[in-house]
Design a protein around this motif. Structure first.
Motif, PDB file in Angstrom:
ATOM      1  N   ALA A   5      98.104  43.377 -10.410  1.00  0.00           N
ATOM      2  CA  ALA A   5      99.198  42.268 -10.419  1.00  0.00           C
ATOM      3  C   ALA A   5      99.128  41.653 -11.619  1.00  0.00           C
ATOM      4  O   ALA A   5      98.080  41.359 -12.340  1.00  0.00           O
ATOM      5  CB  ALA A   5      99.030  41.650  -9.004  1.00  0.00           C
ATOM      6  N   CYS A  21     103.422  44.553  -9.892  1.00  0.00           N
ATOM      7  CA  CYS A  21     102.419  45.301  -9.383  1.00  0.00           C
ATOM      8  C   CYS A  21     102.426  46.712  -9.602  1.00  0.00           C
ATOM      9  O   CYS A  21     103.084  47.620  -9.223  1.00  0.00           O
ATOM     10  CB  CYS A  21     102.371  44.883  -7.797  1.00  0.00           C
ATOM     11  SG  CYS A  21     101.013  45.922  -6.871  1.00  0.00           S
ATOM     12  N   MET A  33     104.512  48.322   0.653  1.00  0.00           N
ATOM     13  CA  MET A  33     103.903  47.530  -0.430  1.00  0.00           C
ATOM     14  C   MET A  33     104.289  45.962   0.075  1.00  0.00           C
ATOM     15  O   MET A  33     105.433  45.561   0.503  1.00  0.00           O
ATOM     16  CB  MET A  33     104.659  47.804  -1.745  1.00  0.00           C
ATOM     17  CG  MET A  33     104.393  49.010  -2.241  1.00  0.00           C
ATOM     18  SD  MET A  33     102.565  49.506  -2.352  1.00  0.00           S
ATOM     19  CE  MET A  33     102.234  48.452  -3.707  1.00  0.00           C
ATOM     20  N   TRP A  35     103.386  41.527  -0.558  1.00  0.00           N
ATOM     21  CA  TRP A  35     102.758  40.653  -1.597  1.00  0.00           C
ATOM     22  C   TRP A  35     102.436  39.349  -0.497  1.00  0.00           C
ATOM     23  O   TRP A  35     103.017  38.968   0.556  1.00  0.00           O
ATOM     24  CB  TRP A  35     103.945  39.786  -2.046  1.00  0.00           C
ATOM     25  CG  TRP A  35     104.274  40.737  -3.622  1.00  0.00           C
ATOM     26  CD1 TRP A  35     105.285  41.581  -3.562  1.00  0.00           C
ATOM     27  CD2 TRP A  35     103.685  40.790  -4.800  1.00  0.00           C
ATOM     28  NE1 TRP A  35     105.514  42.384  -4.827  1.00  0.00           N
ATOM     29  CE2 TRP A  35     104.336  41.593  -5.492  1.00  0.00           C
ATOM     30  CE3 TRP A  35     102.518  40.105  -5.243  1.00  0.00           C
ATOM     31  CZ2 TRP A  35     103.876  41.904  -6.830  1.00  0.00           C
ATOM     32  CZ3 TRP A  35     102.046  40.606  -6.453  1.00  0.00           C
ATOM     33  CH2 TRP A  35     102.458  41.202  -7.277  1.00  0.00           C
ATOM     34  N   ILE A  69     111.848  41.050  -3.248  1.00  0.00           N
ATOM     35  CA  ILE A  69     110.740  42.169  -3.436  1.00  0.00           C
ATOM     36  C   ILE A  69     111.776  43.433  -3.697  1.00  0.00           C
ATOM     37  O   ILE A  69     112.848  43.668  -3.241  1.00  0.00           O
ATOM     38  CB  ILE A  69     109.940  42.524  -2.259  1.00  0.00           C
ATOM     39  CG1 ILE A  69     109.021  43.532  -2.757  1.00  0.00           C
ATOM     40  CG2 ILE A  69     110.771  42.932  -0.984  1.00  0.00           C
ATOM     41  CD1 ILE A  69     107.745  43.615  -1.448  1.00  0.00           C
ATOM     42  N   ARG A  71     111.239  47.735  -5.748  1.00  0.00           N
ATOM     43  CA  ARG A  71     110.206  48.791  -6.123  1.00  0.00           C
ATOM     44  C   ARG A  71     111.136  49.793  -7.119  1.00  0.00           C
ATOM     45  O   ARG A  71     112.331  49.904  -7.149  1.00  0.00           O
ATOM     46  CB  ARG A  71     109.608  49.506  -5.035  1.00  0.00           C
ATOM     47  CG  ARG A  71     110.593  50.211  -4.235  1.00  0.00           C
ATOM     48  CD  ARG A  71     109.800  50.544  -2.808  1.00  0.00           C
ATOM     49  NE  ARG A  71     108.825  51.299  -2.891  1.00  0.00           N
ATOM     50  CZ  ARG A  71     107.736  51.383  -2.178  1.00  0.00           C
ATOM     51  NH1 ARG A  71     107.958  50.865  -0.765  1.00  0.00           N
ATOM     52  NH2 ARG A  71     106.474  52.049  -2.402  1.00  0.00           N
ATOM     53  N   TYR A  93      98.635  34.972  -5.980  1.00  0.00           N
ATOM     54  CA  TYR A  93      99.374  36.178  -5.001  1.00  0.00           C
ATOM     55  C   TYR A  93      98.847  37.522  -5.369  1.00  0.00           C
ATOM     56  O   TYR A  93      98.478  37.887  -6.425  1.00  0.00           O
ATOM     57  CB  TYR A  93     100.842  36.158  -5.930  1.00  0.00           C
ATOM     58  CG  TYR A  93     101.791  35.039  -5.514  1.00  0.00           C
ATOM     59  CD1 TYR A  93     101.353  33.487  -5.844  1.00  0.00           C
ATOM     60  CD2 TYR A  93     102.882  35.282  -4.528  1.00  0.00           C
ATOM     61  CE1 TYR A  93     102.328  32.472  -5.343  1.00  0.00           C
ATOM     62  CE2 TYR A  93     103.679  34.162  -4.139  1.00  0.00           C
ATOM     63  CZ  TYR A  93     103.356  32.769  -4.506  1.00  0.00           C
ATOM     64  OH  TYR A  93     104.183  31.881  -4.178  1.00  0.00           O
ATOM     65  N   CYS A  95      99.051  41.543  -4.425  1.00  0.00           N
ATOM     66  CA  CYS A  95     100.016  42.751  -3.900  1.00  0.00           C
ATOM     67  C   CYS A  95      98.886  43.817  -2.962  1.00  0.00           C
ATOM     68  O   CYS A  95      97.850  43.736  -3.296  1.00  0.00           O
ATOM     69  CB  CYS A  95     100.779  43.759  -4.981  1.00  0.00           C
ATOM     70  SG  CYS A  95      99.761  44.451  -6.220  1.00  0.00           S
TER      71      CYS A  95
END
Length: 122
Positions: A5, A21, A33, A35, A69, A71, A93, A95
């Motif tokens: 991260a 991440c 995935m 957080w 979020i 990806r 934070y 991941c």
């Protein structure tokens, strides 16, 4: 799977940060995935997740409309765009990745990154 991260830092209230991440070791394209964040003296809490099948997204109520979020499977990376930051968003934070179909609980994740600190000043 190793998760790294990054992107944390200091922001003013109302500002933005983007966390990344990056996964290595194997692809996470089919993994859910998530957080999570942990503020001082508090338990680690779910923030958001993106599924590994249809890429549905889930958010805790306190960040809906502010955090996004996403990806990029070509980069094996998941992002967390955080807008309209508030002092109560201050936390480390983390991941995480899971092969399960449930996303909201710490115990459902198999792999964790090391965490990145986000500090929001008022």
């Amino acid at each position: 799977v190793q998760l790294q991260a990054s992107g944390g830092g200091l922001a003013q209230a109302g500002g933005s940060l983007r966390l990344s991440c990056a996964a290595s070791g194997r692809t996470v394209a089919n993994a859910a995935m998530g957080w999570f964040r942990q503020a001082p003296g508090k338990e680690r809490e779910f923030v958001t997740a993106i599924s590994g099948d249809d890429y549905s997204t889930y958010y805790v109520d306190s960040v809906k409309g502010r955090f996004t979020i996403s990806r990029d499977n070509t980069k094996n990376t998941v992002y967390l765009q955080m807008n309209s930051l508030q002092p109560e968003d201050t936390a480390i934070y983390y991941c995480a990745a899971t092969g399960s179909g449930s996303y909201h609980h710490v115990g459902q994740y198999d792999y964790w990154g090391q965490g990145t600190l986000v500090t929001v000043s008022s």
